[in-house]
Write a protein that holds these residues in place. Sequence first.
Motif, PDB file in Angstrom:
ATOM      1  N   HIS A 250       0.847  -1.200   0.000  1.00 43.51           N
ATOM      2  CA  HIS A 250       0.000   0.000   0.000  1.00 43.51           C
ATOM      3  C   HIS A 250       0.887   1.257   0.000  1.00 43.51           C
ATOM      4  O   HIS A 250       1.864   1.334   0.766  1.00 43.51           O
ATOM      5  N   PRO A 251       0.556   2.262  -0.814  1.00 43.39           N
ATOM      6  CA  PRO A 251       1.390   3.474  -0.854  1.00 43.39           C
ATOM      7  C   PRO A 251       1.540   4.146   0.527  1.00 43.39           C
ATOM      8  O   PRO A 251       2.579   4.755   0.807  1.00 43.39           O
ATOM      9  N   CYS A 288     -11.030   6.186  -2.194  1.00 42.38           N
ATOM     10  CA  CYS A 288      -9.970   5.743  -1.285  1.00 42.38           C
ATOM     11  C   CYS A 288      -9.662   6.865  -0.299  1.00 42.38           C
ATOM     12  O   CYS A 288      -9.374   8.006  -0.718  1.00 42.38           O
ATOM     13  N   HIS A 291      -6.524   8.898  -0.921  1.00 40.06           N
ATOM     14  CA  HIS A 291      -6.224   9.449  -2.255  1.00 40.06           C
ATOM     15  C   HIS A 291      -5.659  10.879  -2.267  1.00 40.06           C
ATOM     16  O   HIS A 291      -4.785  11.174  -3.087  1.00 40.06           O
ATOM     17  N   CYS A 294      -1.903  10.423  -1.933  1.00 44.62           N
ATOM     18  CA  CYS A 294      -1.250   9.292  -2.603  1.00 44.62           C
ATOM     19  C   CYS A 294      -0.525   9.713  -3.886  1.00 44.62           C
ATOM     20  O   CYS A 294      -1.125  10.339  -4.765  1.00 44.62           O
ATOM     21  N   HIS A 296       0.236   7.812  -6.256  1.00 45.76           N
ATOM     22  CA  HIS A 296      -0.186   6.954  -7.382  1.00 45.76           C
ATOM     23  C   HIS A 296      -1.667   7.102  -7.706  1.00 45.76           C
ATOM     24  O   HIS A 296      -2.230   6.246  -8.389  1.00 45.76           O
ATOM     25  N   CYS A 301      -9.645   5.952  -7.993  1.00 47.16           N
ATOM     26  CA  CYS A 301      -9.396   6.078  -6.551  1.00 47.16           C
ATOM     27  C   CYS A 301     -10.250   7.176  -5.929  1.00 47.16           C
ATOM     28  O   CYS A 301     -10.620   7.101  -4.760  1.00 47.16           O
ATOM     29  N   CYS A 319      -6.077  -1.360  -2.041  1.00 50.34           N
ATOM     30  CA  CYS A 319      -5.541  -0.393  -3.007  1.00 50.34           C
ATOM     31  C   CYS A 319      -5.854  -0.864  -4.418  1.00 50.34           C
ATOM     32  O   CYS A 319      -5.628  -2.029  -4.756  1.00 50.34           O
ATOM     33  N   TRP A 320      -6.346   0.064  -5.246  1.00 49.88           N
ATOM     34  CA  TRP A 320      -6.709  -0.291  -6.625  1.00 49.88           C
ATOM     35  C   TRP A 320      -5.512  -0.696  -7.471  1.00 49.88           C
ATOM     36  O   TRP A 320      -5.669  -1.282  -8.534  1.00 49.88           O
TER      37      TRP A 320
HETATM   38 FE1  SF4 Z   1      -3.381   5.376  -3.899  1.00 53.76          FE
HETATM   39 FE2  SF4 Z   1      -5.460   4.710  -5.372  1.00 53.76          FE
HETATM   40 FE3  SF4 Z   1      -4.197   2.850  -3.962  1.00 53.76          FE
HETATM   41 FE4  SF4 Z   1      -5.689   4.682  -2.747  1.00 53.76          FE
HETATM   42  S1  SF4 Z   1      -6.413   3.104  -4.144  1.00 53.76           S
HETATM   43  S2  SF4 Z   1      -3.704   4.014  -2.141  1.00 53.76           S
HETATM   44  S3  SF4 Z   1      -5.303   6.488  -4.018  1.00 53.76           S
HETATM   45  S4  SF4 Z   1      -3.383   4.050  -5.679  1.00 53.76           S
END
Ligand code: SF4
Length: 328
Positions: A250-251, A288, A291, A294, A296, A301, A319-320
Amino acid sequence: MAQKVLEINGLTTGFLAEKEIVKATDRVNLQLEKGKTLCLVGESGSGKSVTSLAIMRLIEFSGGRILEGSIAFQKQDLAKKTQEEMLHIRGNKIAMIFQDPMTALNPVFTVGEQIAESLRLHQGMKKEKAWTEAIKLLRLVGIPSPELRVKQYPHELSGGMCQRVVIAIALACRPDVLIADEPTTALDVTVQAQILDLLRSLQKEIGMSILLITHDMGVAAEMADRIAVMYAGAIVEEGDATAIFDKPSHPYTTGLLQSIPGLEGERGHELYTIAGTIPPLSALPSGCRFHPRCPHVMDKCRAVSPPSMTVGDRHTSACWLYEEGERA
Ligand code: SF4
């Protein structure tokens, strides 16, 4: 597969704020295995402590409540227990230690009286036996000259010694589960290491499971068998500690790890900070919840909240990026 001593499913909690309920945790799932340590990590305000208060059913005393979900412990659901029933579980089968030992101890009683009280209350021990046991417990937690210390008041002991006394009280009834909420945060670095060592050796000796709550990934690195990462009231990643440190998915977890001075910093890298701040739980972003911070973020998201997805062996990430086909 290891035996589960505590299994939390869909735990949603909330607090009443200006006539409406604001969620503090959202569908939290956690599993604690026998004799192992699960670290619940995240920034302050992420819902870690609320989760521990809910498990102990102390959340009601701070104005909150369990809205949904179950807390399975020894074939019982703690979420459905009355406060009277919880008196037999709290401090007996599940014990808890907090960040500040000085506020956990009563200043007007000696440390011996406080340990003995727990033994009399939960185990029905007679006064003399409880006193002898209190001395044994002080020895067990590494307090020198326990026969003398047992007669002292909390203010006569250092912060580290007081935390050892708190641990002795928590262990008095040989609990199956110890919940430790930031147990070393108020202590200086050397004492921190000693308390963590103590918890590890006591865990081996007693065989208890530990739910360790910490904002400090360094502490988690030393203690955890498994790690659950919490962000804005939800678990965003969960897995084996080695897998999370070697290959975070996860980021948010990646950001937390990059901001540990001992890991990236000591190699001469600049310390990373995650941009932005954790949102208030009364105003979570759409989709999310991570988001806005994030690196990414994708269109999806912002619109849809990601479910928990499998990213490895008993390793999940909400996480997508891990939706099938998004990332190898
Ligand atoms: Fe980042 Fe999207 Fe993953 Fe959320 S779902 S952590 S915004 S990449």
